[in-house]
Scaffold this active site. Structure first.
Site, PDB file in Angstrom:
ATOM      1  N   ARG A 178       0.834  -1.204   0.000  1.00 46.00           N
ATOM      2  CA  ARG A 178       0.000   0.000   0.000  1.00 46.00           C
ATOM      3  C   ARG A 178       0.872   1.259   0.000  1.00 46.00           C
ATOM      4  O   ARG A 178       2.017   1.237   0.460  1.00 46.00           O
ATOM      5  CB  ARG A 178      -0.905   0.038   1.231  1.00 46.00           C
ATOM      6  CG  ARG A 178      -1.948  -1.062   1.309  1.00 46.00           C
ATOM      7  CD  ARG A 178      -2.806  -0.869   2.555  1.00 46.00           C
ATOM      8  NE  ARG A 178      -3.865  -1.855   2.679  1.00 46.00           N
ATOM      9  CZ  ARG A 178      -3.777  -2.964   3.413  1.00 46.00           C
ATOM     10  NH1 ARG A 178      -2.649  -3.222   4.085  1.00 46.00           N
ATOM     11  NH2 ARG A 178      -4.786  -3.806   3.478  1.00 46.00           N
ATOM     12  N   LYS A 202      -2.745  -2.104   7.993  1.00 43.17           N
ATOM     13  CA  LYS A 202      -3.875  -1.522   8.713  1.00 43.17           C
ATOM     14  C   LYS A 202      -4.105  -2.264  10.020  1.00 43.17           C
ATOM     15  O   LYS A 202      -3.977  -3.479  10.083  1.00 43.17           O
ATOM     16  CB  LYS A 202      -5.127  -1.579   7.840  1.00 43.17           C
ATOM     17  CG  LYS A 202      -5.067  -0.664   6.623  1.00 43.17           C
ATOM     18  CD  LYS A 202      -6.362  -0.702   5.848  1.00 43.17           C
ATOM     19  CE  LYS A 202      -6.327   0.270   4.677  1.00 43.17           C
ATOM     20  NZ  LYS A 202      -7.591   0.255   3.894  1.00 43.17           N
ATOM     21  N   HIS A 273      -2.055   2.698  -6.090  1.00 41.86           N
ATOM     22  CA  HIS A 273      -3.037   1.629  -5.973  1.00 41.86           C
ATOM     23  C   HIS A 273      -3.171   0.841  -7.272  1.00 41.86           C
ATOM     24  O   HIS A 273      -3.526  -0.341  -7.248  1.00 41.86           O
ATOM     25  CB  HIS A 273      -4.394   2.193  -5.561  1.00 41.86           C
ATOM     26  CG  HIS A 273      -5.180   1.258  -4.700  1.00 41.86           C
ATOM     27  ND1 HIS A 273      -4.780   0.914  -3.418  1.00 41.86           N
ATOM     28  CD2 HIS A 273      -6.316   0.551  -4.933  1.00 41.86           C
ATOM     29  CE1 HIS A 273      -5.654   0.060  -2.902  1.00 41.86           C
ATOM     30  NE2 HIS A 273      -6.585  -0.175  -3.805  1.00 41.86           N
ATOM     31  N   ARG A 276      -0.838  -1.857  -7.083  1.00 41.86           N
ATOM     32  CA  ARG A 276      -1.373  -2.906  -6.203  1.00 41.86           C
ATOM     33  C   ARG A 276      -2.356  -3.797  -6.984  1.00 41.86           C
ATOM     34  O   ARG A 276      -2.322  -5.028  -6.859  1.00 41.86           O
ATOM     35  CB  ARG A 276      -2.065  -2.238  -5.013  1.00 41.86           C
ATOM     36  CG  ARG A 276      -2.556  -3.179  -3.916  1.00 41.86           C
ATOM     37  CD  ARG A 276      -2.902  -2.338  -2.697  1.00 41.86           C
ATOM     38  NE  ARG A 276      -3.706  -3.033  -1.712  1.00 41.86           N
ATOM     39  CZ  ARG A 276      -3.216  -3.811  -0.749  1.00 41.86           C
ATOM     40  NH1 ARG A 276      -1.908  -4.018  -0.664  1.00 41.86           N
ATOM     41  NH2 ARG A 276      -4.019  -4.382   0.130  1.00 41.86           N
ATOM     42  N   HIS A 299      -5.213  -8.094   3.470  1.00 42.93           N
ATOM     43  CA  HIS A 299      -6.666  -7.936   3.580  1.00 42.93           C
ATOM     44  C   HIS A 299      -7.189  -8.630   4.827  1.00 42.93           C
ATOM     45  O   HIS A 299      -6.666  -9.668   5.246  1.00 42.93           O
ATOM     46  CB  HIS A 299      -7.365  -8.536   2.352  1.00 42.93           C
ATOM     47  CG  HIS A 299      -7.267  -7.683   1.131  1.00 42.93           C
ATOM     48  ND1 HIS A 299      -7.545  -8.139  -0.139  1.00 42.93           N
ATOM     49  CD2 HIS A 299      -6.920  -6.369   0.987  1.00 42.93           C
ATOM     50  CE1 HIS A 299      -7.374  -7.160  -1.002  1.00 42.93           C
ATOM     51  NE2 HIS A 299      -6.989  -6.080  -0.347  1.00 42.93           N
ATOM     52  N   TYR A 308     -10.452  -9.180  -7.178  1.00 43.06           N
ATOM     53  CA  TYR A 308      -9.464  -9.387  -8.232  1.00 43.06           C
ATOM     54  C   TYR A 308      -9.733 -10.650  -9.039  1.00 43.06           C
ATOM     55  O   TYR A 308      -9.291 -10.776 -10.172  1.00 43.06           O
ATOM     56  CB  TYR A 308      -8.057  -9.450  -7.625  1.00 43.06           C
ATOM     57  CG  TYR A 308      -7.638  -8.164  -6.964  1.00 43.06           C
ATOM     58  CD1 TYR A 308      -7.272  -7.064  -7.732  1.00 43.06           C
ATOM     59  CD2 TYR A 308      -7.633  -8.028  -5.585  1.00 43.06           C
ATOM     60  CE1 TYR A 308      -6.897  -5.868  -7.141  1.00 43.06           C
ATOM     61  CE2 TYR A 308      -7.268  -6.840  -4.989  1.00 43.06           C
ATOM     62  CZ  TYR A 308      -6.897  -5.764  -5.767  1.00 43.06           C
ATOM     63  OH  TYR A 308      -6.536  -4.582  -5.174  1.00 43.06           O
TER      64      TYR A 308
END
Length: 337
Positions: A178, A202, A273, A276, A299, A308
């Site tokens: 990220r 995150k 992104h 990514r 994730h 995806y």
């Protein structure tokens, strides 16, 4: 009827709003509570910036209290503030509309903040509960083509900081990291010998990402330019007042957009992104499984990663036909037990 024993602060107005000056004073207490609750540094920083955005708006509009009406005005401003002279939040660079995802992030941060104010007795109930979060439709996933990637890498070599920019592009492409994660990297997070980096994603979740020989070479050449300390930011800014400091997300975005313009790429959004997206789809097309991809991308749910899969569906369908047990049986290739 028994009178409620819930005590409310004197800071609360009769209309379930709170003084803007008190709101500003309570911000530090709220962020301290977040730190005590072991929220990640990035989460705390994001909440600080978003709540300060609200405080800036209240001051700019001359609003002395903050309640339902003021919060609705602010949420509307987030979607239209870029149209005002001077840009959103008075920043000349913020002249493009905020994405639904960005506005939803503000809504989430403000909802959490006002829930805390209720817990602290500053409000009887949260006015944010009456404001629905905006619909955040996922962006259409469009990866870079190989030709576009080659053009971007050539463009990186023509910039004022070619080794840094080439290393950034290759690391983005090779790991799917990220933007916030790559900007948070320190030199000590990198192991050239193992070809890996330690990333804090995150929620403070840590993971290791690995990269190939070409990326390792680019990183080595970049770091060889000057001596660096282990706790120094891996990628440094080379422009403006932040020169010599760690590269910011905005600085990274601007650098990639410049390279995209130099490369003549207009059909695909040039952003961290998109790299990514490209990593994820390339991984699936090469035969990688969705469960491993989920861990590599950091994730929290498989649903996020499954976005995806549909993009790579044509290749996956072809793979299913190619490896069909029935087709192999008819060709006499089914493994004997």
């Amino acid at each position: 009827m028994q009178k409620s024993t819930h005590l409310l602060s004197k800071n609360r107005s009769p209309e379930n709003s709170i003084s803007a000056s008190v709101l500003s004073r309570l911000l530090d207490s709220y962020l301290l509570a977040c730190d005590i609750a072991s929220h990640s540094d990035r989460t705390i920083q994001n909440r600080r910036e978003r709540i300060r955005g609200l405080l800036w708006f209240l001051g700019k509009r001359g609003l002395e209290t903050c309640g339902l009406d003021e919060l609705r005005q602010f949420m509307h401003y987030l979607g239209h503030g870029h149209e005002e002279p001077g840009g959103r939040f008075g920043c000349a660079r913020l002249t493009k509309a905020s994405s639904p995802g960005t506005i939803k992030s503000y809504h989430s941060s403000l909802r959490t903040f006002f829930n805390w104010l209720v817990e602290e007795g500053e409000l009887e109930s949260s006015p944010m509960e009456r404001i629905k979060p905006p619909i955040d439709r996922p962006d259409q996933i469009q990866p870079f083509s190989n030709d576009q990637l080659r053009k971007l890498l050539l463009a990186a070599k023509k910039t004022t900081h070619p080794r840094r920019n080439e290393a950034i592009l290759l690391l983005l492409l090779d790991t799917g990291i990220r933007a916030s994660e790559i900007c948070s990297l320190r030199v000590c997070d990198l192991s050239l010998q193992e070809g890996s980096i330690r990333v804090e994603g995150k929620g403070g979740k840590k993971r290791s990402l690995h990269f190939d020989r070409e990326t390792k070479k680019a990183l080595y050449l970049y770091l060889a330019e000057e001596e660096r300390h282990a706790d120094q930011a891996l990628f440094l800014s080379d422009r403006g007042r932040d020169a010599g400091e760690g590269l910011t997300r905005q600085g990274l975005l601007v650098a990639i957009r410049r390279m995209g313009k130099q490369a003549g790429i207009a059909s695909v959004r040039c952003s961290p992104h998109t790299f990514r997206h490209t990593f994820a789809i390339s991984f699936l097309r090469a035969g990688g499984n969705v469960f491993t991809l989920k861990e590599l991308l950091g994730h929290t749910s498989l649903a996020m990663t499954n976005r995806y899969v549909s993009v790579a569906q044509a290749d996956l369908s072809e793979a299913a036909r190619r490896f069909s047990p029935v087709a192999h049986l008819k060709r006499g290739k089914l493994t004997q037990s």
